[in-house]
Design an enzyme around this catalytic site. Sequence first.
Site, PDB file in Angstrom:
ATOM      1  N   ARG A  67       0.982  -1.225  -0.159  1.00 13.33           N
ATOM      2  CA  ARG A  67      -0.062   0.322  -0.026  1.00 13.33           C
ATOM      3  C   ARG A  67       1.197   1.558   0.312  1.00 13.33           C
ATOM      4  O   ARG A  67       1.792   1.511   1.046  1.00 13.33           O
ATOM      5  CB  ARG A  67      -0.937  -0.053   1.429  1.00 13.33           C
ATOM      6  CG  ARG A  67      -2.102   1.142   1.440  1.00 13.33           C
ATOM      7  CD  ARG A  67      -2.662   1.702   2.479  1.00 13.33           C
ATOM      8  NE  ARG A  67      -3.746   0.314   2.722  1.00 13.33           N
ATOM      9  CZ  ARG A  67      -4.353   0.022   3.061  1.00 13.33           C
ATOM     10  NH1 ARG A  67      -4.581   0.593   5.148  1.00 13.33           N
ATOM     11  NH2 ARG A  67      -5.419  -0.970   3.746  1.00 13.33           N
ATOM     12  N   ARG A 181      -3.745   3.445  17.447  1.00 14.81           N
ATOM     13  CA  ARG A 181      -5.554   2.413  16.439  1.00 14.81           C
ATOM     14  C   ARG A 181      -4.801   3.274  14.953  1.00 14.81           C
ATOM     15  O   ARG A 181      -3.826   4.618  15.348  1.00 14.81           O
ATOM     16  CB  ARG A 181      -6.798   2.236  16.693  1.00 14.81           C
ATOM     17  CG  ARG A 181      -7.421   1.451  16.129  1.00 14.81           C
ATOM     18  CD  ARG A 181      -6.711   0.008  16.267  1.00 14.81           C
ATOM     19  NE  ARG A 181      -8.056  -0.935  16.455  1.00 14.81           N
ATOM     20  CZ  ARG A 181      -8.065  -1.400  14.850  1.00 14.81           C
ATOM     21  NH1 ARG A 181      -7.342  -0.810  14.498  1.00 14.81           N
ATOM     22  NH2 ARG A 181      -8.982  -2.414  15.090  1.00 14.81           N
ATOM     23  N   LYS A 182      -4.722   2.746  14.081  1.00 11.11           N
ATOM     24  CA  LYS A 182      -4.935   3.795  12.835  1.00 11.11           C
ATOM     25  C   LYS A 182      -5.646   5.225  12.923  1.00 11.11           C
ATOM     26  O   LYS A 182      -6.495   5.158  14.070  1.00 11.11           O
ATOM     27  CB  LYS A 182      -5.715   2.857  11.045  1.00 11.11           C
ATOM     28  CG  LYS A 182      -7.774   3.275  11.663  1.00 11.11           C
ATOM     29  CD  LYS A 182      -8.020   1.940  11.174  1.00 11.11           C
ATOM     30  CE  LYS A 182      -7.781   2.604   9.082  1.00 11.11           C
ATOM     31  NZ  LYS A 182      -9.111   2.296   7.863  1.00 11.11           N
ATOM     32  N   GLY A 446     -16.750  -5.820   1.939  1.00  6.78           N
ATOM     33  CA  GLY A 446     -16.458  -7.249   1.788  1.00  6.78           C
ATOM     34  C   GLY A 446     -16.744  -7.546   3.698  1.00  6.78           C
ATOM     35  O   GLY A 446     -17.137  -8.878   3.703  1.00  6.78           O
ATOM     36  N   CYS A 451     -14.054  -0.623   4.510  1.00  2.01           N
ATOM     37  CA  CYS A 451     -13.885   0.092   4.257  1.00  2.01           C
ATOM     38  C   CYS A 451     -14.753   0.406   2.191  1.00  2.01           C
ATOM     39  O   CYS A 451     -13.332   1.408   2.280  1.00  2.01           O
ATOM     40  CB  CYS A 451     -12.028  -1.460   3.376  1.00  2.01           C
ATOM     41  SG  CYS A 451     -11.730  -1.943   5.059  1.00  2.01           S
ATOM     42  N   GLY A 452     -15.283  -0.064   2.073  1.00  4.36           N
ATOM     43  CA  GLY A 452     -15.845   0.317   0.910  1.00  4.36           C
ATOM     44  C   GLY A 452     -16.678   1.314   1.419  1.00  4.36           C
ATOM     45  O   GLY A 452     -17.639   1.928   0.057  1.00  4.36           O
TER      46      GLY A 452
HETATM   47 FE1  SRM Z   1      -9.998  -0.843   5.173  1.00  6.19          FE
HETATM   48  C1  SRM Z   1      -8.363  -3.136   7.392  1.00  6.19           C
HETATM   49  C2  SRM Z   1      -8.558  -2.142   2.377  1.00  6.19           C
HETATM   50  C3  SRM Z   1     -10.194   1.947   3.343  1.00  6.19           C
HETATM   51  C4  SRM Z   1     -11.704   0.285   7.675  1.00  6.19           C
HETATM   52  N1  SRM Z   1      -8.923  -2.601   4.828  1.00  6.19           N
HETATM   53  C5  SRM Z   1      -8.129  -3.114   6.053  1.00  6.19           C
HETATM   54  C6  SRM Z   1      -7.259  -4.706   5.598  1.00  6.19           C
HETATM   55  C7  SRM Z   1      -5.728  -3.791   5.859  1.00  6.19           C
HETATM   56  C8  SRM Z   1      -7.392  -5.648   5.850  1.00  6.19           C
HETATM   57  C9  SRM Z   1      -6.196  -6.978   5.981  1.00  6.19           C
HETATM   58  O1  SRM Z   1      -5.202  -7.302   6.378  1.00  6.19           O
HETATM   59  O2  SRM Z   1      -6.933  -7.574   4.985  1.00  6.19           O
HETATM   60  C10 SRM Z   1      -7.401  -4.578   4.626  1.00  6.19           C
HETATM   61  C11 SRM Z   1      -6.640  -4.467   2.953  1.00  6.19           C
HETATM   62  C12 SRM Z   1      -7.119  -5.998   2.312  1.00  6.19           C
HETATM   63  C13 SRM Z   1      -6.426  -5.764   0.446  1.00  6.19           C
HETATM   64  O3  SRM Z   1      -5.284  -7.135   0.484  1.00  6.19           O
HETATM   65  O4  SRM Z   1      -6.618  -4.582   0.417  1.00  6.19           O
HETATM   66  C14 SRM Z   1      -8.239  -3.046   3.477  1.00  6.19           C
HETATM   67  N2  SRM Z   1      -9.067  -0.202   3.327  1.00  6.19           N
HETATM   68  C15 SRM Z   1      -8.801  -0.661   2.180  1.00  6.19           C
HETATM   69  C16 SRM Z   1      -8.797  -0.929   1.186  1.00  6.19           C
HETATM   70  C17 SRM Z   1      -7.815  -1.221   0.142  1.00  6.19           C
HETATM   71  C18 SRM Z   1     -10.068  -0.963   0.432  1.00  6.19           C
HETATM   72  C19 SRM Z   1     -10.425  -0.957  -1.352  1.00  6.19           C
HETATM   73  O5  SRM Z   1     -11.117  -1.004  -1.885  1.00  6.19           O
HETATM   74  O6  SRM Z   1     -10.828   0.800  -1.270  1.00  6.19           O
HETATM   75  C20 SRM Z   1      -8.875   0.522   1.297  1.00  6.19           C
HETATM   76  C21 SRM Z   1      -7.450   1.637   1.002  1.00  6.19           C
HETATM   77  C22 SRM Z   1      -7.321   3.031   1.646  1.00  6.19           C
HETATM   78  C23 SRM Z   1      -5.888   3.560   2.231  1.00  6.19           C
HETATM   79  O7  SRM Z   1      -5.580   3.631   0.637  1.00  6.19           O
HETATM   80  O8  SRM Z   1      -5.059   3.534   2.578  1.00  6.19           O
HETATM   81  C24 SRM Z   1      -9.795   1.176   2.482  1.00  6.19           C
HETATM   82  N3  SRM Z   1     -10.864   0.982   5.411  1.00  6.19           N
HETATM   83  C25 SRM Z   1     -10.901   1.870   5.103  1.00  6.19           C
HETATM   84  C26 SRM Z   1     -12.125   2.777   4.850  1.00  6.19           C
HETATM   85  C27 SRM Z   1     -12.208   4.053   3.923  1.00  6.19           C
HETATM   86  C28 SRM Z   1     -11.963   5.137   4.443  1.00  6.19           C
HETATM   87  O9  SRM Z   1     -10.738   5.507   5.147  1.00  6.19           O
HETATM   88  O10 SRM Z   1     -12.494   6.456   4.018  1.00  6.19           O
HETATM   89  C29 SRM Z   1     -12.331   2.375   5.948  1.00  6.19           C
HETATM   90  C30 SRM Z   1     -13.380   3.091   6.961  1.00  6.19           C
HETATM   91  C31 SRM Z   1     -13.120   4.239   7.751  1.00  6.19           C
HETATM   92  C32 SRM Z   1     -12.518   4.456   8.309  1.00  6.19           C
HETATM   93  O11 SRM Z   1     -11.099   3.832   9.109  1.00  6.19           O
HETATM   94  O12 SRM Z   1     -12.736   5.121  10.301  1.00  6.19           O
HETATM   95  C33 SRM Z   1     -11.537   1.122   6.495  1.00  6.19           C
HETATM   96  N4  SRM Z   1      -9.565  -1.197   7.284  1.00  6.19           N
HETATM   97  C34 SRM Z   1     -10.944  -0.582   8.071  1.00  6.19           C
HETATM   98  C35 SRM Z   1     -10.825  -1.185   9.443  1.00  6.19           C
HETATM   99  C36 SRM Z   1     -11.552  -0.715  10.344  1.00  6.19           C
HETATM  100  C37 SRM Z   1     -10.956   0.275  11.596  1.00  6.19           C
HETATM  101  C38 SRM Z   1     -11.494  -0.227  12.364  1.00  6.19           C
HETATM  102  O13 SRM Z   1     -11.179   1.217  13.718  1.00  6.19           O
HETATM  103  O14 SRM Z   1     -12.569  -1.181  13.632  1.00  6.19           O
HETATM  104  C39 SRM Z   1      -9.713  -2.203   8.949  1.00  6.19           C
HETATM  105  C40 SRM Z   1      -9.810  -3.493  10.255  1.00  6.19           C
HETATM  106  C41 SRM Z   1      -8.408  -2.964  11.326  1.00  6.19           C
HETATM  107  O15 SRM Z   1      -8.164  -1.686  11.166  1.00  6.19           O
HETATM  108  O16 SRM Z   1      -8.585  -3.424  12.506  1.00  6.19           O
HETATM  109  C42 SRM Z   1      -9.455  -2.616   8.036  1.00  6.19           C
HETATM  110 FE1  SF4 Z   2     -14.031  -5.907   5.275  1.00  9.26          FE
HETATM  111 FE2  SF4 Z   2     -11.904  -4.644   4.227  1.00  9.26          FE
HETATM  112 FE3  SF4 Z   2     -11.260  -6.160   3.934  1.00  9.26          FE
HETATM  113 FE4  SF4 Z   2     -13.157  -5.719   2.173  1.00  9.26          FE
HETATM  114  S1  SF4 Z   2     -11.138  -4.546   2.748  1.00  9.26           S
HETATM  115  S2  SF4 Z   2     -12.995  -7.314   3.201  1.00  9.26           S
HETATM  116  S3  SF4 Z   2     -13.695  -4.242   4.269  1.00  9.26           S
HETATM  117  S4  SF4 Z   2     -11.478  -5.741   5.577  1.00  9.26           S
END
Ligand code: SRM
Ligand code: SF4
Length: 527
Positions: A67, A181-182, A446, A451-452
């Site tokens: 990333r 956290r993030k 998903g 994240c979506g």
């Molecule tokens: Fe996300 C975790 C993908 C935007 C909330 N997110 C993950 C992980 C890293 C989980 C994992 O290890 O597999 C996903 C990686 C999957 C992969 O292989 O792609 C993942 N998040 C994404 C992306 C790629 C979704 C997308 O297809 O666009 C986005 C990457 C953004 C970037 O460039 O950094 C992405 N994630 C978001 C957003 C949207 C936003 O930021 O506007 C959110 C909700 C907003 C927020 O965070 O407040 C989001 N992601 C999460 C969470 C829940 C956070 C929490 O506080 O619990 C997780 C789980 C975690 O962090 O434990 C997570």
């Molecule tokens: Fe869940 Fe984020 Fe993975 Fe999508 S990319 S399946 S919302 S953790």
Amino acid sequence: MTDVELKVSLNKFEKFKAEKDGLSVKVQLEQFASIGWEAMDETDREHRLKWLGVFFRPVTPGKFMMRLRLPNGIVTSEQMRVLGEVVQRYGDAGNADITTRQNLQLRGIRIEDLPDIFNRFQPVGLTSVQSGMDNVRNITGDPVAGLDADELFDTRELVSQVQDMITNNGVGNPEFTNLPRKFNIAIAGGRDNSVHAEINDLAFIPAYKEAGGQGGRGAEEPKFGFNVIVGGFFSAKRCDAAIPLQAWVTPEDVVSVCRAVLEVYRDRGLRANRQKSRLMWLIDELGLDKFREAVEKQLGHSLQPAAEKDEIDWEKRDHIGVYPQKQSGLNYVGLNIPVGRLYAQDMFELARMAEVYGSGEIRLTVEQNVIIPHISDLRLQALLSEPLLQRFSINPDTLTRGLVSCTGSQFCNFALIETKNRALAMIKALEAELSLTRSVRVHWTGCPNSCGQPQVADIGLMGTKARKNGKAVEGVDIYMGGKVGKDAHLGTCVTKGIPCEDLQPVLRNLLIEQFGAKPRQEVLVST
Ligand code: SRM
Ligand code: SF4
């Protein structure tokens, strides 16, 4: 909290962060490359590498995800070409996804290639540092900053400055590598809130302050700045829109305010339970006034009260299509990239087109699309005739246009369902059945991590396990009512547990009943 209490309450993540800072794996890359991923220490492999933006994928072991950080979603043709070359070497396993934070993620990455990849990043100014785990994510800014005649502030420089402060110019900054956290930051510069400011932990929204104080009309021109909002986030446990910090800051203050808020979060944020560690939980714990005071103390001065109103008074634009820039004779062209997925050849083509027709610049949007700016009137038609625009359309069908999808089960082990491929297939099927006069923003995610961003969508679909004929099947919860741009607010869950195999007719009815869609048969008969 005393040291003793702190130790007792340390969870597994806090423990491994305390043992060894995530950033320290940077000097071990050569070693990892030579021993291979299977021989690596598990915590280094599955957690600490994320401090460098490298994610172990349990779904595809040995093929890592990388990333990046692309401040304001801007990437040069040179950088895009380097990224294309990186994924190209992995054949079918290599691709890049545009993310919901205006960013790119690369797939198929082998651990043995990391030293070479980082060597290639450095000369072209790319970094992936601190983009995962307990770090500040890619900082979003207005996708048409510097192009839009109606913009209030060009966010590009400021977003880069904030990133440079947090990451020490992309090298890595141990000051901010152990947050609870993030953390998400966004800076809006236009009138339509193109960054979804309200779903960030910290965001800046354009707002004018009357000269001479708090509200009254002074003799001088109103001064430009930002109202600050805090605590927006989505998680499986809780989702909240950001709330006003009751503060207004000038552009010059933005970097120091980011620093102060991050320091308060780092030093006082809650660390015992990771489900309750995002900034909003700290604001709840302290109360908004005390939190604001803590930020002021860290800043070393008091914050000015918020401006009475902000300047977000437009409906959100998606930037797909051709638009004149504020620079006369130039245009920006927004291409729809279905579910954000790019392959090496697409990346090379985008780089070439940006160079041939524009200035070599490419931009990304939080809707997972691409903008190529600086296209002169004279070259516009030639760009629009490029074969790539057959796939990455400037005038996509109404549902494809508003489609966003997270990664889903193809690569993400949290996923409860497959998203990207299913989202595309279902939208195409619905487009074949229905005719719409407006775009409907359908977001797939998903799992409840969101994240979506299903909560910002017209129709949000969140993966879940549903039951059909006594069996567990892939399903979705349906969210509706998300509003973006002016008066943005979050949508809520309206229906739970629809099996994906039964979803198409449910969406069809929703689109007919609530978004004015007409079955194509009817449209044909009546014309
Ligand atoms: Fe996300 C975790 C993908 C935007 C909330 N997110 C993950 C992980 C890293 C989980 C994992 O290890 O597999 C996903 C990686 C999957 C992969 O292989 O792609 C993942 N998040 C994404 C992306 C790629 C979704 C997308 O297809 O666009 C986005 C990457 C953004 C970037 O460039 O950094 C992405 N994630 C978001 C957003 C949207 C936003 O930021 O506007 C959110 C909700 C907003 C927020 O965070 O407040 C989001 N992601 C999460 C969470 C829940 C956070 C929490 O506080 O619990 C997780 C789980 C975690 O962090 O434990 C997570
Ligand atoms: Fe869940 Fe984020 Fe993975 Fe999508 S990319 S399946 S919302 S953790």
